[in-house]
Design an enzyme around this catalytic site. Structure first.
Site, PDB file in Angstrom:
ATOM      1  CB  THR A 117      -0.459   0.400   1.634  1.00  0.00           C
ATOM      2  OG1 THR A 117      -1.589   1.168   1.497  1.00  0.00           O
ATOM      3  CG2 THR A 117      -0.129  -0.217   2.433  1.00  0.00           C
ATOM      4  CG  ASP A 118      -0.966   5.042  -1.102  1.00  0.00           C
ATOM      5  OD1 ASP A 118      -1.488   4.487  -0.528  1.00  0.00           O
ATOM      6  OD2 ASP A 118      -1.480   5.786  -1.229  1.00  0.00           O
ATOM      7  CD  GLU A 119      -3.051   4.111   4.379  1.00  0.00           C
ATOM      8  OE1 GLU A 119      -3.266   3.471   5.609  1.00  0.00           O
ATOM      9  OE2 GLU A 119      -4.459   4.173   3.279  1.00  0.00           O
ATOM     10  CE1 TYR A 151      -3.653  -2.243   5.151  1.00  0.00           C
ATOM     11  CE2 TYR A 151      -3.076   0.235   5.339  1.00  0.00           C
ATOM     12  CZ  TYR A 151      -4.108  -1.509   4.670  1.00  0.00           C
ATOM     13  OH  TYR A 151      -3.305  -1.828   3.264  1.00  0.00           O
ATOM     14  CE  LYS A 174      -0.054  -4.756   2.815  1.00  0.00           C
ATOM     15  NZ  LYS A 174      -0.303  -5.676   2.407  1.00  0.00           N
TER      16      LYS A 174
HETATM   17  C1  LIG Z   1     -14.835   4.365   6.510  1.00  0.00           C
HETATM   18  C2  LIG Z   1     -14.742   5.774   5.918  1.00  0.00           C
HETATM   19  C3  LIG Z   1     -13.799   6.678   5.442  1.00  0.00           C
HETATM   20  N1  LIG Z   1     -13.944   7.770   5.960  1.00  0.00           N
HETATM   21  C4  LIG Z   1     -12.472   8.507   5.163  1.00  0.00           C
HETATM   22  C5  LIG Z   1     -11.198   8.402   5.754  1.00  0.00           C
HETATM   23  C6  LIG Z   1     -10.218   8.113   4.962  1.00  0.00           C
HETATM   24  O1  LIG Z   1      -9.894   9.795   4.766  1.00  0.00           O
HETATM   25  C7  LIG Z   1     -10.941   8.239   3.425  1.00  0.00           C
HETATM   26  C8  LIG Z   1     -11.209   6.350   2.761  1.00  0.00           C
HETATM   27  O2  LIG Z   1     -11.365   5.837   4.089  1.00  0.00           O
HETATM   28  P1  LIG Z   1     -11.237   3.959   3.881  1.00  0.00           P
HETATM   29  O3  LIG Z   1     -12.205   3.883   2.451  1.00  0.00           O
HETATM   30  O4  LIG Z   1     -11.057   3.337   5.439  1.00  0.00           O
HETATM   31  O5  LIG Z   1      -9.742   4.105   3.083  1.00  0.00           O
HETATM   32  P2  LIG Z   1      -7.969   4.465   3.421  1.00  0.00           P
HETATM   33  O6  LIG Z   1      -8.153   4.454   4.806  1.00  0.00           O
HETATM   34  O7  LIG Z   1      -8.010   5.371   2.748  1.00  0.00           O
HETATM   35  O8  LIG Z   1      -7.375   2.730   3.294  1.00  0.00           O
HETATM   36  C9  LIG Z   1      -8.031   2.219   2.084  1.00  0.00           C
HETATM   37  O9  LIG Z   1      -6.652   2.607   0.603  1.00  0.00           O
HETATM   38  C10 LIG Z   1      -5.041   2.550   0.977  1.00  0.00           C
HETATM   39  C11 LIG Z   1      -4.353   2.632  -0.299  1.00  0.00           C
HETATM   40  O10 LIG Z   1      -4.026   3.817   0.237  1.00  0.00           O
HETATM   41  C12 LIG Z   1      -4.913   0.688   1.077  1.00  0.00           C
HETATM   42  O11 LIG Z   1      -3.805  -0.280   1.719  1.00  0.00           O
HETATM   43  C13 LIG Z   1      -6.562   0.260   3.045  1.00  0.00           C
HETATM   44  O12 LIG Z   1      -5.759  -1.153   2.419  1.00  0.00           O
HETATM   45  C14 LIG Z   1      -7.704   0.493   2.650  1.00  0.00           C
HETATM   46  O13 LIG Z   1      -8.463   0.217   3.109  1.00  0.00           O
HETATM   47  O14 LIG Z   1     -12.065   7.973   4.147  1.00  0.00           O
HETATM   48  C15 LIG Z   1     -14.978   8.337   5.575  1.00  0.00           C
HETATM   49  O15 LIG Z   1     -14.593   9.755   5.851  1.00  0.00           O
HETATM   50  N2  LIG Z   1     -15.727   8.193   6.399  1.00  0.00           N
HETATM   51  C16 LIG Z   1     -15.524   6.808   6.663  1.00  0.00           C
HETATM   52  O16 LIG Z   1     -16.746   6.143   7.372  1.00  0.00           O
END
Ligand SMILES: Cc1cn([C@H]2C[C@H](O)[C@@H](COP(=O)(O)OP(=O)(O)O[C@H]3O[C@H](CO)[C@@H](O)[C@H](O)[C@H]3O)O2)c(=O)[nH]c1=O
Length: 351
Positions: free
Chosen positions: A131-133, A156, A160
């Site tokens: 991941t880029d994280e 997380y 990774k």
């Molecule tokens: C679930 C959720 C997320 N968010 C925000 C948090 C993040 O800034 C953005 C995207 O959240 P997520 O969909 O959980 O994805 P994020 O934390 O960026 O991580 C993803 O992207 C990564 C790659 O960058 C992957 O390595 C991870 O496995 C994947 O889960 O939206 C909200 O504002 N509300 C929410 O309910």
């Protein structure tokens, strides 16, 4: 040499797209999908390939060292594409140890199995999908490059980053051929509805609140999952051994803007009053340690291997929403755990 590729996490979101691509595109390869079917792994994702003669499934946990070695032995595994991981940042905040176990220990177990089983190391490849994280969080400017120093900020991303380091350490110490790719946020069919995009699609359908962490100003780079799978295919076959490749969509969005876009599209598709889905938006407490911005430079992949994302975001998001609207039963199954019935009917009794 005929390849028998072990793809871990093949029942998950990105893994299922990689398995489908490889099974269909390379009928002369054997593809072994190793997955322990956590909440995010669903064999329904593989219906299109489950009867193909070059597809095999093995339900093994990465923590089961003997089980892993047996799979290497029984199938004569020649290569690995390792995607299995705990992937959700919020879950890593509530249960960091689960991430250490699967992502760190699990990866080391898999490396050990490869090291034990592979005799002529040069003819094999261990590909780690990451991941880029791992690079941390950016301010308003700049991009993650392959040379950017690791600076993981969440449990997380720390897990990774650690697994990336173990892969490189095994390459250096034991001379295993490795390659690593670090990709930005994926979206598309089969994504578990805990991630931002499918969560919003699902919640709008059920008239539930759309939780936006903090002010919604955080930025992510989004890539359609099939474009990620294509990049993995290219890197697996043509990437230089020992190298790292960044994968991204050149497609940065603030969370609030993406949620509003989904709301607008859903209003039209569901025949709702314009603006009605957006009324579900609810600003909630920010994620602890929330990374501000991810933006990734995929020039190396583009210049060395000729990869580019094929879909514009607007097209990809429409396709994704259409898929979720058409696959209500899938959503129902993954959120209720009914996929276990599918597993029982197709394979054997679930544990
Ligand atoms: C679930 C959720 C997320 N968010 C925000 C948090 C993040 O800034 C953005 C995207 O959240 P997520 O969909 O959980 O994805 P994020 O934390 O960026 O991580 C993803 O992207 C990564 C790659 O960058 C992957 O390595 C991870 O496995 C994947 O889960 O939206 C909200 O504002 N509300 C929410 O309910």
């Amino acid at each position: 040499m005929k390849k028998t590729i072990l793809i871990t996490g093949g029942a998950g979101f990105i893994g299922s797209h990689v398995v489908q691509l490889f099974v269909k595109k390379y009928p002369y390869y054997n593809i072994v999908n190793l997955d322990c079917l956590t909440y995010a792994g669903n064999l329904e994702n593989l219906q299109l390939v489950e009867n193909e003669p070059n597809y095999y499934f093995s339900k093994v946990n990465l923590l089961d060292e003997e089980g892993l070695k047996k799979v290497f032995h029984d199938f004569s595994i020649t290569d690995v594409i390792h995607l299995a991981a705990e992937s959700h940042v919020d879950r890593s905040i509530s249960d960091p140890l689960a991430f250490v176990k699967t992502n760190v220990l699990g990866t080391v177990n898999l490396l050990n199995a490869a090291k034990t089983y592979w005799k002529e190391l040069d003819s094999h490849l261990f590909y780690h999908v990451s991941t880029d994280e791992v690079y941390g969080s950016l301010g308003k400017d700049g991009y993650f490059m392959e040379t950017t120093a690791y600076d993981p900020k969440s449990p997380y991303s720390a897990s990774k980053a650690s697994s990336d380091h173990f892969v490189r350490a095994y390459a250096n110490t034991f001379k295993i051929n490795t390659v690593i790719s670090n990709c930005s946020n994926n979206y598309g069919p089969n994504q578990f509805p805990e991630k931002l995009i499918p969560l919003c699609i699902n919640n709008i359908q059920h008239e539930r609140a759309l939780p936006i962490y903090g002010k919604g100003e955080n930025v992510r780079d989004w890539l359609y999952v099939e474009d990620h799978a294509q990049a993995i295919d290219l890197i697996f076959h043509k990437g230089k051994r020992g190298e790292t490749y960044n994968i991204g969509g050149w497609n940065e969005w603030k969370n609030i803007d993406i949620v509003k876009l989904i709301c607008n599209i859903m209003d039209k598709k569901l025949g709702k009053e314009p603006g009605s889905s957006a009324q579900l938006i609810k600003f909630v407490k920010d994620r602890a340690g929330h990374d501000l911005r991810y933006a990734i430079d995929a020039t190396k992949l583009q210049e060395e291997l000729g990869w580019r994302p094929s879909l514009q975001f607007e097209e990809g998001i429409e396709k994704t929403i259409d898929w979720y609207l058409k696959n209500q039963q899938w959503l129902e199954n993954v959120t209720s755990g009914n996929y276990k019935e599918y597993y029982a009917a197709h394979y054997q009794s679930p544990e």
